[in-house]
Write an enzyme that holds these catalytic residues in place. Structure first.
Site, PDB file in Angstrom:
ATOM      1  N   TYR A  76     -12.571  -2.445  -3.025  1.00  0.00           N
ATOM      2  CA  TYR A  76     -13.212  -2.385  -1.651  1.00  0.00           C
ATOM      3  C   TYR A  76     -14.626  -2.326  -1.565  1.00  0.00           C
ATOM      4  O   TYR A  76     -15.135  -1.938  -0.635  1.00  0.00           O
ATOM      5  CB  TYR A  76     -12.462  -1.465  -0.881  1.00  0.00           C
ATOM      6  CG  TYR A  76     -10.930  -1.347  -0.452  1.00  0.00           C
ATOM      7  CD1 TYR A  76     -10.608  -2.629   0.400  1.00  0.00           C
ATOM      8  CD2 TYR A  76      -9.889  -0.614  -0.891  1.00  0.00           C
ATOM      9  CE1 TYR A  76      -9.491  -2.859   0.625  1.00  0.00           C
ATOM     10  CE2 TYR A  76      -8.721  -0.778  -0.331  1.00  0.00           C
ATOM     11  CZ  TYR A  76      -8.479  -2.110   0.442  1.00  0.00           C
ATOM     12  OH  TYR A  76      -7.261  -2.283   0.921  1.00  0.00           O
TER      13      TYR A  76
ATOM     14  N   LYS B  35       0.676  -1.233  -0.175  1.00  0.00           N
ATOM     15  CA  LYS B  35      -0.038   0.111  -0.047  1.00  0.00           C
ATOM     16  C   LYS B  35       0.832   1.172   0.012  1.00  0.00           C
ATOM     17  O   LYS B  35       2.034   1.346   0.185  1.00  0.00           O
ATOM     18  CB  LYS B  35      -0.975  -0.163   1.317  1.00  0.00           C
ATOM     19  CG  LYS B  35      -1.922  -1.174   1.032  1.00  0.00           C
ATOM     20  CD  LYS B  35      -2.616  -1.225   2.418  1.00  0.00           C
ATOM     21  CE  LYS B  35      -3.967  -2.352   2.279  1.00  0.00           C
ATOM     22  NZ  LYS B  35      -4.502  -2.284   3.625  1.00  0.00           N
TER      23      LYS B  35
ATOM     24  N   THR C  39      -5.677  -8.016  10.313  1.00  0.00           N
ATOM     25  CA  THR C  39      -5.785  -6.488   9.904  1.00  0.00           C
ATOM     26  C   THR C  39      -5.565  -5.404  10.735  1.00  0.00           C
ATOM     27  O   THR C  39      -4.714  -4.575   9.984  1.00  0.00           O
ATOM     28  CB  THR C  39      -7.204  -6.393   9.850  1.00  0.00           C
ATOM     29  OG1 THR C  39      -7.755  -7.559   8.758  1.00  0.00           O
ATOM     30  CG2 THR C  39      -7.764  -5.233   8.977  1.00  0.00           C
TER      31      THR C  39
ATOM     32  N   ARG D  15       2.685  -7.271   9.364  1.00  0.00           N
ATOM     33  CA  ARG D  15       2.232  -5.897  10.064  1.00  0.00           C
ATOM     34  C   ARG D  15       2.602  -6.117  11.446  1.00  0.00           C
ATOM     35  O   ARG D  15       2.682  -4.973  12.123  1.00  0.00           O
ATOM     36  CB  ARG D  15       0.659  -6.261   9.977  1.00  0.00           C
ATOM     37  CG  ARG D  15      -0.228  -6.146   8.482  1.00  0.00           C
ATOM     38  CD  ARG D  15      -1.544  -6.546   8.613  1.00  0.00           C
ATOM     39  NE  ARG D  15      -2.289  -6.141   7.230  1.00  0.00           N
ATOM     40  CZ  ARG D  15      -3.225  -6.396   6.722  1.00  0.00           C
ATOM     41  NH1 ARG D  15      -3.914  -7.590   7.439  1.00  0.00           N
ATOM     42  NH2 ARG D  15      -3.918  -5.801   5.857  1.00  0.00           N
TER      43      ARG D  15
ATOM     44  N   PHE E  55     -15.198   3.645   7.686  1.00  0.00           N
ATOM     45  CA  PHE E  55     -14.042   3.803   7.294  1.00  0.00           C
ATOM     46  C   PHE E  55     -13.850   3.877   5.859  1.00  0.00           C
ATOM     47  O   PHE E  55     -12.661   4.059   5.320  1.00  0.00           O
ATOM     48  CB  PHE E  55     -12.871   2.970   7.951  1.00  0.00           C
ATOM     49  CG  PHE E  55     -13.351   1.549   7.756  1.00  0.00           C
ATOM     50  CD1 PHE E  55     -12.742   0.745   6.439  1.00  0.00           C
ATOM     51  CD2 PHE E  55     -14.040   0.752   8.383  1.00  0.00           C
ATOM     52  CE1 PHE E  55     -13.080  -0.548   6.288  1.00  0.00           C
ATOM     53  CE2 PHE E  55     -14.268  -0.596   8.382  1.00  0.00           C
ATOM     54  CZ  PHE E  55     -13.463  -1.209   6.924  1.00  0.00           C
TER      55      PHE E  55
HETATM   56  P1  DAT Z   1      -7.597  -6.949   5.441  1.00  0.00           P
HETATM   57  O1  DAT Z   1      -6.773  -5.986   4.682  1.00  0.00           O
HETATM   58  O2  DAT Z   1      -6.826  -7.541   6.753  1.00  0.00           O
HETATM   59  O3  DAT Z   1      -8.402  -7.872   4.332  1.00  0.00           O
HETATM   60  P2  DAT Z   1     -10.189  -5.910   5.442  1.00  0.00           P
HETATM   61  O4  DAT Z   1     -10.763  -6.582   4.073  1.00  0.00           O
HETATM   62  O5  DAT Z   1     -11.284  -6.215   6.537  1.00  0.00           O
HETATM   63  O6  DAT Z   1      -8.697  -6.216   5.889  1.00  0.00           O
HETATM   64  O7  DAT Z   1     -10.259  -3.977   5.493  1.00  0.00           O
HETATM   65  C1  DAT Z   1      -9.474  -3.659   4.407  1.00  0.00           C
HETATM   66  C2  DAT Z   1      -8.480  -2.449   5.001  1.00  0.00           C
HETATM   67  O8  DAT Z   1      -9.602  -1.384   5.578  1.00  0.00           O
HETATM   68  C3  DAT Z   1      -7.925  -2.740   6.010  1.00  0.00           C
HETATM   69  O9  DAT Z   1      -6.640  -3.376   5.393  1.00  0.00           O
HETATM   70  C4  DAT Z   1      -7.786  -1.507   6.906  1.00  0.00           C
HETATM   71  C5  DAT Z   1      -9.001  -0.814   6.666  1.00  0.00           C
HETATM   72  N1  DAT Z   1     -10.026  -1.089   7.985  1.00  0.00           N
HETATM   73  C6  DAT Z   1     -10.670  -2.377   8.110  1.00  0.00           C
HETATM   74  N2  DAT Z   1     -11.324  -2.135   9.161  1.00  0.00           N
HETATM   75  C7  DAT Z   1     -10.979  -0.917   9.395  1.00  0.00           C
HETATM   76  C8  DAT Z   1     -11.625  -0.156  10.820  1.00  0.00           C
HETATM   77  N3  DAT Z   1     -12.608  -0.658  11.676  1.00  0.00           N
HETATM   78  N4  DAT Z   1     -11.215   1.210  10.862  1.00  0.00           N
HETATM   79  C9  DAT Z   1     -10.404   1.561   9.895  1.00  0.00           C
HETATM   80  N5  DAT Z   1      -9.965   1.058   8.710  1.00  0.00           N
HETATM   81  C10 DAT Z   1     -10.348  -0.072   8.495  1.00  0.00           C
END
Ligand code: DAT
Ligand code: MG
Length: 149
Positions: free
Chosen positions: A49, A9, A91, A102, A57
């Site tokens: 996304y 990223k 995450t 991470r 978020f």
């Molecule tokens: P990952 O990247 O582990 O697959 P995800 O798909 O649930 O996680 O979310 C995508 C991204 O969004 C994650 O890398 C960071 C951000 N994110 C997820 N949950 C969040 C939250 N509760 N508050 C802020 N950012 C968040």
């Protein structure tokens, strides 16, 4: 053989961690079959996304992922999707285990350095979203006989 999409990223590019992240995946034995630096458009970010649309978020996430160049990669190997997810860590970097990308290199949920597809089905969709057929490389690695029985 399974394939998965990885994104370093914008925070990873800015912090000079592209090589470190690539090294960890490469040394595990995964095979690199696609690699490019790119700026993600709003359209691609929204499709990538889509599952998070409507969450608090979401807008910040889209602003962040389009804020600077990323390095996109396709990695191949047995169970590549779950292997990459385990190398990434959970995450939230504060909860990610030491030894993971991470857990070793990040502190903030929004700045967690790396994306990896979360299922084989999603990997297929994401690979097509980020890479054209001609950008993926089919080749043999002689070391594979020392990685896979
Ligand atoms: P990952 O990247 O582990 O697959 P995800 O798909 O649930 O996680 O979310 C995508 C991204 O969004 C994650 O890398 C960071 C951000 N994110 C997820 N949950 C969040 C939250 N509760 N508050 C802020 N950012 C968040
Ligand atoms: Mg995800």
């Amino acid at each position: 053989m399974q394939r998965t999409l990885v994104l370093v990223k914008p925070d990873g590019v800015q912090r000079g961690l592209v090589g470190e992240i690539l090294r960890r995946l490469e040394q595990r034995g995964l095979k690199l079959v696609g690699l490019k630096m790119m700026q993600i458009s709003n359209e691609v970010a929204a499709r990538h996304y889509a599952e998070h649309q409507g969450k608090p978020f979401y807008d910040g996430l889209l602003a962040f992922i389009t804020s600077g160049p990323v390095v996109a990669m396709i990695w191949e190997g047995r169970e590549a999707v779950s292997v990459v997810r385990s190398l990434m860590g959970t995450t939230d970097p504060l909860k990610a285990a030491p030894g993971t990308i991470r857990g070793d290199l990040a502190l903030d949920l929004g700045m967690n350095l790396i994306h990896g597809s979360d299922s084989p089905a999603r990997a297929e969709t994401e690979i097509v979203l980020f890479f054209s057929h001609g950008e993926l490389h089919d080749y043999d690695r002689t070391i594979d006989r020392w990685i896979r029985e």
